[in-house]
Motif scaffolding. Structure first.
Motif, PDB file in Angstrom:
ATOM      1  N   ILE A 106       0.848  -1.205   0.000  1.00  9.66           N
ATOM      2  CA  ILE A 106       0.000   0.000   0.000  1.00  9.66           C
ATOM      3  C   ILE A 106       0.876   1.245   0.000  1.00  9.66           C
ATOM      4  O   ILE A 106       0.605   2.214  -0.720  1.00  9.66           O
ATOM      5  N   ARG A 107       1.951   1.234   0.797  1.00 15.07           N
ATOM      6  CA  ARG A 107       2.855   2.391   0.846  1.00 15.07           C
ATOM      7  C   ARG A 107       3.464   2.668  -0.526  1.00 15.07           C
ATOM      8  O   ARG A 107       3.526   3.823  -0.964  1.00 15.07           O
ATOM      9  N   GLU A 108       3.898   1.614  -1.192  1.00 10.57           N
ATOM     10  CA  GLU A 108       4.531   1.808  -2.495  1.00 10.57           C
ATOM     11  C   GLU A 108       3.519   2.282  -3.534  1.00 10.57           C
ATOM     12  O   GLU A 108       3.838   3.120  -4.387  1.00 10.57           O
ATOM     13  N   THR A 109       2.298   1.762  -3.467  1.00 10.31           N
ATOM     14  CA  THR A 109       1.250   2.200  -4.395  1.00 10.31           C
ATOM     15  C   THR A 109       0.920   3.671  -4.197  1.00 10.31           C
ATOM     16  O   THR A 109       0.791   4.436  -5.161  1.00 10.31           O
ATOM     17  N   VAL A 110       0.795   4.086  -2.928  1.00  6.57           N
ATOM     18  CA  VAL A 110       0.493   5.488  -2.633  1.00  6.57           C
ATOM     19  C   VAL A 110       1.640   6.389  -3.080  1.00  6.57           C
ATOM     20  O   VAL A 110       1.411   7.480  -3.626  1.00  6.57           O
ATOM     21  N   ALA A 111       2.881   5.940  -2.877  1.00  2.69           N
ATOM     22  CA  ALA A 111       4.035   6.742  -3.288  1.00  2.69           C
ATOM     23  C   ALA A 111       4.048   6.955  -4.800  1.00  2.69           C
ATOM     24  O   ALA A 111       4.309   8.069  -5.282  1.00  2.69           O
ATOM     25  N   VAL A 112       3.744   5.907  -5.548  1.00  2.00           N
ATOM     26  CA  VAL A 112       3.697   6.042  -7.007  1.00  2.00           C
ATOM     27  C   VAL A 112       2.548   6.962  -7.420  1.00  2.00           C
ATOM     28  O   VAL A 112       2.700   7.812  -8.316  1.00  2.00           O
ATOM     29  N   VAL A 114       1.190   9.405  -5.698  1.00  2.00           N
ATOM     30  CA  VAL A 114       1.538  10.784  -5.357  1.00  2.00           C
ATOM     31  C   VAL A 114       2.518  11.353  -6.380  1.00  2.00           C
ATOM     32  O   VAL A 114       2.382  12.498  -6.822  1.00  2.00           O
ATOM     33  N   ASP A 115       3.505  10.557  -6.780  1.00  5.96           N
ATOM     34  CA  ASP A 115       4.481  11.030  -7.780  1.00  5.96           C
ATOM     35  C   ASP A 115       3.815  11.320  -9.120  1.00  5.96           C
ATOM     36  O   ASP A 115       4.220  12.255  -9.835  1.00  5.96           O
ATOM     37  N   ILE A 116       2.802  10.548  -9.475  1.00  6.15           N
ATOM     38  CA  ILE A 116       2.093  10.785 -10.737  1.00  6.15           C
ATOM     39  C   ILE A 116       1.256  12.065 -10.645  1.00  6.15           C
ATOM     40  O   ILE A 116       1.287  12.910 -11.543  1.00  6.15           O
ATOM     41  N   LEU A 117       0.505  12.194  -9.551  1.00  2.00           N
ATOM     42  CA  LEU A 117      -0.399  13.339  -9.426  1.00  2.00           C
ATOM     43  C   LEU A 117       0.351  14.652  -9.272  1.00  2.00           C
ATOM     44  O   LEU A 117      -0.111  15.691  -9.749  1.00  2.00           O
ATOM     45  N   GLY A 145      -7.529  22.269  -3.577  1.00  2.00           N
ATOM     46  CA  GLY A 145      -7.273  21.494  -2.362  1.00  2.00           C
ATOM     47  C   GLY A 145      -6.708  20.121  -2.666  1.00  2.00           C
ATOM     48  O   GLY A 145      -5.781  19.652  -1.996  1.00  2.00           O
ATOM     49  N   ILE A 146      -7.232  19.461  -3.685  1.00  2.00           N
ATOM     50  CA  ILE A 146      -6.710  18.143  -4.061  1.00  2.00           C
ATOM     51  C   ILE A 146      -5.269  18.262  -4.552  1.00  2.00           C
ATOM     52  O   ILE A 146      -4.394  17.468  -4.176  1.00  2.00           O
ATOM     53  N   GLY A 147      -5.019  19.263  -5.394  1.00  2.00           N
ATOM     54  CA  GLY A 147      -3.675  19.438  -5.923  1.00  2.00           C
ATOM     55  C   GLY A 147      -2.645  19.676  -4.845  1.00  2.00           C
ATOM     56  O   GLY A 147      -1.563  19.066  -4.846  1.00  2.00           O
ATOM     57  N   PHE A 148      -2.959  20.533  -3.878  1.00  2.00           N
ATOM     58  CA  PHE A 148      -1.996  20.814  -2.822  1.00  2.00           C
ATOM     59  C   PHE A 148      -2.022  19.760  -1.727  1.00  2.00           C
ATOM     60  O   PHE A 148      -1.045  19.622  -0.975  1.00  2.00           O
ATOM     61  N   GLY A 149      -3.123  19.017  -1.615  1.00  2.22           N
ATOM     62  CA  GLY A 149      -3.124  17.887  -0.691  1.00  2.22           C
ATOM     63  C   GLY A 149      -2.082  16.851  -1.074  1.00  2.22           C
ATOM     64  O   GLY A 149      -1.429  16.244  -0.219  1.00  2.22           O
ATOM     65  N   VAL A 150      -1.901  16.643  -2.380  1.00  3.94           N
ATOM     66  CA  VAL A 150      -0.869  15.720  -2.862  1.00  3.94           C
ATOM     67  C   VAL A 150       0.521  16.236  -2.492  1.00  3.94           C
ATOM     68  O   VAL A 150       1.395  15.471  -2.055  1.00  3.94           O
ATOM     69  N   SER A 151       0.740  17.538  -2.651  1.00  3.28           N
ATOM     70  CA  SER A 151       2.039  18.122  -2.276  1.00  3.28           C
ATOM     71  C   SER A 151       2.286  17.996  -0.776  1.00  3.28           C
ATOM     72  O   SER A 151       3.405  17.679  -0.346  1.00  3.28           O
ATOM     73  N   ILE A 152       1.256  18.230   0.024  1.00  2.00           N
ATOM     74  CA  ILE A 152       1.390  18.085   1.474  1.00  2.00           C
ATOM     75  C   ILE A 152       1.717  16.638   1.832  1.00  2.00           C
ATOM     76  O   ILE A 152       2.562  16.364   2.700  1.00  2.00           O
ATOM     77  N   ALA A 153       1.067  15.694   1.159  1.00  2.00           N
ATOM     78  CA  ALA A 153       1.329  14.280   1.438  1.00  2.00           C
ATOM     79  C   ALA A 153       2.765  13.912   1.115  1.00  2.00           C
ATOM     80  O   ALA A 153       3.409  13.157   1.855  1.00  2.00           O
ATOM     81  N   ARG A 154       3.279  14.438   0.026  1.00  2.00           N
ATOM     82  CA  ARG A 154       4.653  14.100  -0.370  1.00  2.00           C
ATOM     83  C   ARG A 154       5.667  14.609   0.637  1.00  2.00           C
ATOM     84  O   ARG A 154       6.686  13.957   0.893  1.00  2.00           O
TER      85      ARG A 154
END
Length: 293
Positions: A106-112, A114-117, A145-154
């Motif tokens: 799950i961690r690796e899937t989320v990381a990929v 996030v990198d795509i988005l 919010g979605i766009g910057f939520g991805v940046s915050i997650a990274r």
């Protein structure tokens, strides 16, 4: 008064940012009940009035009071910034937690993911969503919010991974705390300084995004006051009436600057590491001064 609040208000940048944000909030709340004139009321006989009484900032090409438009635009800006901040918080925390505290696949899937988005610019995402769902403030707030939520997650995800290996987190886990309880009690408070900076930056850029999208016709509708829409209407006459463009542009600039400065000051006030370093530096300087004396 809490220590972090005293530290915030003792900083010039923090005090300036807090005053600016508080002023925007007050103006937005007041504009919901009162403005000097109806922001959407046109008066052809009073078009392009110079700043003075009763139009303190003048009027535009249709006779609308610019001060009333700026006040009503603050309400639009506050709505988009707060909405984008809430969405970014939910998306960022959810993705960061999934990318740090779950099983490896799950961690690796989320990381990929996030990198795509994160490869797509926020404004492009907002424009694509607006083209499908139509331009509105809700669409702008959610898409930004979605766009910057991805940046915050990274940014937050590696911090969560680092704090997760701390002794107090391991002790909490050994005492029977669940993953969710550890996240709320230990992990999130310790990554709060990094998260606050990212959130304040996302809210500041949300103000710019709303103004830019409204300027391009993808944001606020014609019946909603917006600083971006006002800029779009006035910039065509900048060579004849240059002063009218100053007010919405100045409002956007000061708001973005205030949010950024407030975020930086909050990070310094809530980060115990920075506080200790600052205190140690002050003690060192004081010792050197006493030796010189």
């Amino acid at each position: 008064m809490p220590r972090w609040l005293r530290t915030l208000l003792s900083s010039r940048t923090g005090l300036f940012g807090a005053v600016v944000v508080l002023l925007i909030v007050v103006v937005a709340l007041v504009s919901a009940f009162w403005t000097p004139f109806d922001p959407m009321l046109s008066d052809i006989r009073g078009r392009w009035a110079e700043p003075g009484w009763p139009h303190l900032l003048g009027t535009d090409g249709t006779g609308r009071d610019i001060l009333s438009l700026v006040m009503a635009g603050a309400r639009t800006t506050l709505f988009v910034a707060a909405g984008a901040g809430v969405v970014a918080t939910v998306v960022g925390v959810a993705l960061a937690a999934l990318g740090a505290l779950t099983a490896r696949w799950i961690r690796e899937t989320v990381a990929v993911l996030v990198d795509i988005l994160i490869a797509f610019p926020v404004l492009m995402i907002a424009m694509m969503i607006s083209a499908v769902w139509g331009g509105s403030l809700w669409v702008v707030a959610v898409s930004v919010g979605i766009g910057f939520g991805v940046s915050i997650a990274r940014v937050t995800r590696p911090e969560l991974r680092r704090v997760q290996q701390s002794d107090f987190v391991l002790a909490g886990r050994a005492s029977g705390l669940t993953t969710w309880q550890n996240l709320v009690r230990h992990l999130l408070p310790n990554v709060a300084p990094v998260f606050i900076v990212q959130l304040s930056w996302s809210m500041a850029v949300a103000v710019l995004a709303e103004a830019g999208l409204s300027y391009l016709g993808f944001g606020a509708t014609l019946t909603e006051a917006s600083w971006g829409t006002l800029l779009a209407d006035l910039q065509r006459y900048i060579g004849v009436h240059p002063l009218t463009v100053v007010w919405p542009g100045l409002a956007i600039t000061i708001t973005v600057l205030g949010l950024n400065l407030l975020g930086d000051a909050l990070r310094e006030a809530t980060d115990p590491t920075l506080s200790r370093n600052g205190a140690a530096e002050r003690l060192t300087l004081a010792g050197e001064g006493s030796v010189v004396a």
